[in-house]
Write a protein that holds these residues in place. Structure first.
Motif, mmCIF file in Angstrom:
data_model
loop_
_atom_site.group_PDB
_atom_site.id
_atom_site.type_symbol
_atom_site.label_atom_id
_atom_site.label_comp_id
_atom_site.label_asym_id
_atom_site.label_seq_id
_atom_site.Cartn_x
_atom_site.Cartn_y
_atom_site.Cartn_z
ATOM 1 N N UNK A 64 51.457 35.291 56.042
ATOM 2 C CA UNK A 64 50.807 34.320 56.915
ATOM 3 C C UNK A 64 49.416 33.904 56.495
ATOM 4 N N UNK A 65 48.915 34.488 55.406
ATOM 5 C CA UNK A 65 47.570 34.149 54.941
ATOM 6 C C UNK A 65 47.584 33.823 53.456
ATOM 7 N N UNK A 66 46.611 33.038 53.038
ATOM 8 C CA UNK A 66 46.385 32.795 51.615
ATOM 9 C C UNK A 66 45.264 33.717 51.148
ATOM 10 N N UNK A 67 45.460 34.333 49.997
ATOM 11 C CA UNK A 67 44.565 35.393 49.536
ATOM 12 C C UNK A 67 43.714 34.947 48.351
ATOM 13 N N UNK A 68 42.416 35.136 48.478
ATOM 14 C CA UNK A 68 41.499 34.834 47.394
ATOM 15 C C UNK A 68 41.596 35.904 46.314
ATOM 16 N N UNK A 69 41.730 35.473 45.063
ATOM 17 C CA UNK A 69 41.706 36.404 43.930
ATOM 18 C C UNK A 69 40.240 36.691 43.610
ATOM 19 N N UNK A 70 39.771 37.842 44.069
ATOM 20 C CA UNK A 70 38.372 38.193 43.820
ATOM 21 C C UNK A 70 38.143 38.522 42.352
ATOM 22 N N UNK A 71 39.082 39.263 41.773
ATOM 23 C CA UNK A 71 38.915 39.624 40.370
ATOM 24 C C UNK A 71 40.226 40.181 39.832
ATOM 25 N N UNK A 72 40.297 40.293 38.503
ATOM 26 C CA UNK A 72 41.406 40.937 37.818
ATOM 27 C C UNK A 72 40.865 42.206 37.175
ATOM 28 N N UNK A 73 41.666 43.273 37.188
ATOM 29 C CA UNK A 73 41.176 44.516 36.601
ATOM 30 C C UNK A 73 42.234 45.586 36.582
ATOM 31 N N UNK A 74 41.822 46.801 36.195
ATOM 32 C CA UNK A 74 42.705 47.961 36.120
ATOM 33 C C UNK A 74 43.662 47.845 34.938
ATOM 34 N N UNK A 75 44.341 46.686 34.829
ATOM 35 C CA UNK A 75 45.185 46.363 33.689
ATOM 36 C C UNK A 75 45.258 44.839 33.614
ATOM 37 N N UNK A 76 45.682 44.270 32.463
ATOM 38 C CA UNK A 76 45.741 42.809 32.358
ATOM 39 C C UNK A 76 46.623 42.195 33.445
ATOM 40 N N UNK A 77 46.027 41.323 34.246
ATOM 41 C CA UNK A 77 46.781 40.603 35.258
ATOM 42 C C UNK A 77 46.855 41.251 36.615
ATOM 43 N N UNK A 78 46.285 42.454 36.795
ATOM 44 C CA UNK A 78 46.318 43.081 38.119
ATOM 45 C C UNK A 78 45.345 42.352 39.031
#
Length: 249
Positions: free
Chosen positions: A127-141
């Motif tokens: 029900x919500x749209x999520x902002x991608x704050x950052x990528x990290x931990x592994x490529x594309x996470x």
């Protein structure tokens, strides 16, 4: 805004611009605006920009530009910065997701923990749209912000050794996706048939910090249909530009 940003050393060839100390949409907008301004300025010597929740890491070539010169150039950009308009266009990416107990082994737990039905968890998560704050931990996470506290759930006490690619999970008040086979402690509630990371592609990761994710619940039949199209490279990603005001908040 200059006096609210801290400049910190990060080794001998990088600096950090710290915009705050909390996860905030406003802070993230400032970071993304700064990244855009730096790219437009084309400062010779900057090698890479890495955004995080609250800061921006600037890697630079010490043979082309020194720390103090770079810092002054960045401070000048801060003085000229204007707030992003509410009607700015953002990238919205739809992620078809199968929510069930087979692909989402923690779906039932998330429902029980929050005193909800599984259907209610799915409705809230989609029900919500999520902002991608950052990528990290592994490529594309993806580290996504904006999830409802109604489905917030603690991490697993003991992480799983294997989480399948495409798994959609919850950890505390965050949600995100695993792009590759990996250990992990997030609560898995579903899985997308999309390939989130492809090292053989010219664009290994098509999701970027600042984009928005919209999860769309699909059936098992739809999952298998999309998966076949992804495997044969026939599936067309649903990516479009929308006004910020059109997002589901």
């Amino acid at each position: 805004m200059e006096n609210t940003v801290r400049f910190l050393f990060s080794g001998d060839s990088a600096l950090v611009m710290e915009f705050g100390n909390e996860i905030s949409v406003d802070i993230n907008k400032k970071i993304r605006k700064m990244m855009d301004d730096i790219k437009k300025e084309k400062i010779d010597g900057i090698v890479e920009l890495v955004p995080t929740y609250c800061s921006l890491l600037v890697n630079y070539d010490v043979l082309k530009i020194e720390y103090r010169t770079l810092m002054e150039r960045l401070k000048t950009l801060l003085q000229n910065e204007k707030e992003t308009m509410e009607e700015e266009e953002v990238t919205l990416i739809e992620i078809p997701t199968l929510y069930n107990d087979d692909f989402g082994p923690d779906l039932s737990y998330v429902a029980e923990y929050n005193k909800l039905s599984k259907e209610e968890v799915i409705d809230i998560h989609t029900g919500r749209d999520y902002l991608v704050y950052m990528l990290g931990f592994m490529p594309g996470f993806t580290y996504l912000g904006g999830m409802s506290e109604k489905i917030a759930t603690p991490r697993l006490e003991s992480p799983r050794l294997q989480i399948y690619p495409g798994s959609v999970g919850i950890a505390g008040k965050q949600t995100g996706m695993y792009p590759s086979l990996s250990p992990g402690g997030w609560r898995i509630i579903g899985r997308t048939p999309l390939q989130l990371y492809n090292p053989d592609s010219d664009t290994p990761v098509y999701i970027n910090a600042g984009d928005y994710i919209r999860y769309v619940s699909i059936s098992e039949e739809e999952y298998n249909h999309i998966l076949k199209k992804v495997e044969t490279k026939e599936y067309k990603l649903k990516i479009r530009k929308v006004k910020r005001g059109e997002l589901n908040a």
